[in-house]
Scaffold this motif. Structure first.
Motif, PDB file in Angstrom:
ATOM      1  N   LEU A  23       0.956  -1.203   0.074  1.00 36.12           N
ATOM      2  CA  LEU A  23      -0.211   0.150  -0.085  1.00 36.12           C
ATOM      3  C   LEU A  23       1.052   1.163  -0.032  1.00 36.12           C
ATOM      4  O   LEU A  23       1.973   1.439   0.919  1.00 36.12           O
ATOM      5  N   VAL A  24       0.599   2.183  -0.972  1.00 41.28           N
ATOM      6  CA  VAL A  24       1.565   3.289  -1.014  1.00 41.28           C
ATOM      7  C   VAL A  24       0.545   4.440  -0.701  1.00 41.28           C
ATOM      8  O   VAL A  24      -0.490   4.715  -1.287  1.00 41.28           O
ATOM      9  N   ILE A  25       1.018   5.379   0.441  1.00 41.19           N
ATOM     10  CA  ILE A  25       0.046   6.301   1.053  1.00 41.19           C
ATOM     11  C   ILE A  25       0.763   7.705   0.744  1.00 41.19           C
ATOM     12  O   ILE A  25       2.077   7.901   0.943  1.00 41.19           O
ATOM     13  N   ASN A  26       0.081   8.867   0.549  1.00 38.12           N
ATOM     14  CA  ASN A  26       0.543  10.153   0.741  1.00 38.12           C
ATOM     15  C   ASN A  26      -0.025  10.735   1.832  1.00 38.12           C
ATOM     16  O   ASN A  26      -1.153  11.186   2.060  1.00 38.12           O
ATOM     17  N   LYS A  27       0.975  10.900   2.751  1.00 42.28           N
ATOM     18  CA  LYS A  27       0.507  11.212   4.234  1.00 42.28           C
ATOM     19  C   LYS A  27       0.475  12.573   4.288  1.00 42.28           C
ATOM     20  O   LYS A  27       1.297  13.442   3.874  1.00 42.28           O
ATOM     21  N   GLU A  28      -0.620  13.154   5.184  1.00 47.93           N
ATOM     22  CA  GLU A  28      -0.717  14.548   5.424  1.00 47.93           C
ATOM     23  C   GLU A  28       0.238  14.981   6.494  1.00 47.93           C
ATOM     24  O   GLU A  28       0.837  14.217   7.524  1.00 47.93           O
ATOM     25  N   ALA A  29       0.206  16.304   6.811  1.00 47.85           N
ATOM     26  CA  ALA A  29       1.054  16.791   7.928  1.00 47.85           C
ATOM     27  C   ALA A  29       0.304  16.767   9.231  1.00 47.85           C
ATOM     28  O   ALA A  29      -1.008  16.564   9.363  1.00 47.85           O
ATOM     29  N   GLY A  30       0.976  16.475  10.324  1.00 48.26           N
ATOM     30  CA  GLY A  30       0.477  16.170  11.678  1.00 48.26           C
ATOM     31  C   GLY A  30      -0.020  15.061  12.099  1.00 48.26           C
ATOM     32  O   GLY A  30      -0.813  14.762  13.133  1.00 48.26           O
ATOM     33  N   VAL A  31       0.306  14.089  11.272  1.00 46.75           N
ATOM     34  CA  VAL A  31      -0.125  12.513  11.375  1.00 46.75           C
ATOM     35  C   VAL A  31       1.091  11.894  11.838  1.00 46.75           C
ATOM     36  O   VAL A  31       1.916  11.553  10.984  1.00 46.75           O
ATOM     37  N   PRO A  32       1.293  11.238  13.026  1.00 46.12           N
ATOM     38  CA  PRO A  32       2.268  10.434  13.344  1.00 46.12           C
ATOM     39  C   PRO A  32       2.012   8.977  12.705  1.00 46.12           C
ATOM     40  O   PRO A  32       1.086   8.755  12.344  1.00 46.12           O
ATOM     41  N   ILE A  33       3.169   8.248  12.321  1.00 44.50           N
ATOM     42  CA  ILE A  33       3.176   6.976  11.824  1.00 44.50           C
ATOM     43  C   ILE A  33       2.514   5.809  12.537  1.00 44.50           C
ATOM     44  O   ILE A  33       1.829   5.119  12.194  1.00 44.50           O
ATOM     45  N   HIS A  34       2.954   5.690  13.882  1.00 47.66           N
ATOM     46  CA  HIS A  34       2.642   4.760  14.877  1.00 47.66           C
ATOM     47  C   HIS A  34       1.843   5.337  16.147  1.00 47.66           C
ATOM     48  O   HIS A  34       2.312   6.673  16.672  1.00 47.66           O
ATOM     49  N   PRO A  35       1.209   4.670  16.803  1.00 43.20           N
ATOM     50  CA  PRO A  35       0.561   5.056  17.715  1.00 43.20           C
ATOM     51  C   PRO A  35       1.772   5.084  19.223  1.00 43.20           C
ATOM     52  O   PRO A  35       2.639   4.380  18.886  1.00 43.20           O
ATOM     53  N   SER A  36       1.584   6.060  19.985  1.00 43.52           N
ATOM     54  CA  SER A  36       2.570   6.190  21.064  1.00 43.52           C
ATOM     55  C   SER A  36       2.128   6.877  21.996  1.00 43.52           C
ATOM     56  O   SER A  36       0.678   7.297  21.949  1.00 43.52           O
ATOM     57  N   GLN A  37       2.596   7.126  23.231  1.00 45.04           N
ATOM     58  CA  GLN A  37       2.255   8.042  24.452  1.00 45.04           C
ATOM     59  C   GLN A  37       1.704   9.195  23.779  1.00 45.04           C
ATOM     60  O   GLN A  37       2.345  10.145  23.209  1.00 45.04           O
ATOM     61  N   GLY A  38       0.469   9.655  23.986  1.00 43.22           N
ATOM     62  CA  GLY A  38      -0.161  11.033  23.764  1.00 43.22           C
ATOM     63  C   GLY A  38      -0.668  10.815  22.308  1.00 43.22           C
ATOM     64  O   GLY A  38      -1.232  11.896  21.871  1.00 43.22           O
TER      65      GLY A  38
END
Length: 297
Positions: A92-107
């Motif tokens: 799957l090839v994605i065009n990521k937007e700004a402000g979006v983390p790749i992985h879940p993390s604290q917060g």
């Protein structure tokens, strides 16, 4: 359960090769071969199970069944924007937007790309395991690859490690840069910081960035540069461009000047790689996001 079936028709060059040797020639890692060896029904010829020491003959069809019992159930599906550039059974090839983390993390438990992908596949009724191959910072936009099964992840991760996935970036930087240049300077973590990096010729890991200026806004004194990386160090572009006096505006870590933009203007604009299953050459491009385009007008 995720299941992927692949069939290989054996040709003359592989006469007498063991199943293990053949699979490794197709990009399977030792770990993945061991997984298949220990999974019942994963390797068959003419419908009969074979061991990895079986010697292949021309015309035989080796069937590989990849099964996964542990998809990413812990990732909460959330209906978030998701721009899909390309999709097939393997990637799957994605065009990521700004402000979006790749992985879940604290917060960041429910506002990440992983949550958006989980929602996408939940709506299709398909299980998935989340595997991002190339990484982008939260505020960096653009193209990235997700592997949809173990083999894709294995092949593409190895291609990343061996620099066979070519990545081109666009960045807006302060000042007028040279027409082109190369920054060869090692990068290390800043002492006492968990995320900040710096050029460090004593403790740093080798890092090399090539750049070319493609536009200049004289009114704002900002350059748009195209960049290619020989290495993939954390924050490499941001650190390297700052080190030569051309930081990215809006960069909260390295140049928090928000007069023109509220995030670092960095965009993954082109990806070139070999398809992990078919072997076909793949290339994708993504135009600049609106907030970066405005800085060039």
């Amino acid at each position: 359960m995720i299941k992927k079936c692949i069939e290989y028709t054996i040709t003359e060059p592989y006469t007498g090769c063991t199943v293990e040797e053949f699979l490794k020639s197709r990009g399977y890692s030792h770990r993945l071969v061991v997984y298949l060896r220990n999974t019942e029904g994963s390797l068959t010829v003419k419908g009969q199970p074979v061991y990895t020491i079986h010697r292949l003959q021309p015309g035989e069809v080796l069937k590989v069944v990849l099964t996964e019992d542990n998809p990413s159930r812990s990732i909460v599906p959330v209906n978030l924007p998701l721009s899909i550039v390309y999709e097939d059974e393997d990637i799957l090839v994605i065009n990521k937007e700004a402000g979006v983390p790749i992985h879940p993390s604290q917060g960041h438990h429910d506002n990440t790309l992983a949550n958006a992908v989980a929602w996408y596949y939940s709506q299709k009724g398909e299980p998935f395991t989340y595997r991002a191959i190339n990484r982008l910072d939260r505020d960096t936009t653009g193209l990235l690859i997700l592997a949809r099964h173990m083999l894709s992840a294995c092949v593409l991760s190895n291609d990343m490690l061996n620099r066979r996935i070519k990545r081109e970036y666009r960045a807006i930087v302060c000042g007028r840069t040279r027409d082109m240049g190369t920054i060869d300077a090692p990068i290390a973590r800043v002492e006492g910081s968990t995320i900040e990096r710096q050029v460090d010729f004593e403790k740093g890991e080798s890092a090399c960035t090539h750049y070319r200026r493609i536009a200049y806004n004289e009114h704002l004194d900002l350059s748009c540069v195209s960049l290619w990386l020989e290495t993939g160090r954390t924050h490499q572009i941001r650190v390297h461009m700052k080190s030569i006096g051309h930081p990215l505006p809006g960069d909260f870590l390295y140049h928090p000047d928000y007069r023109y933009i509220s995030r670092q203007p960095l965009h993954s604009c082109r990806l070139s790689f070999t398809h992990p299953v078919t072997g076909e050459p793949m290339e994708f491009t993504a135009g600049l996001p609106e907030d970066m385009r405005r800085l060039l007008e």
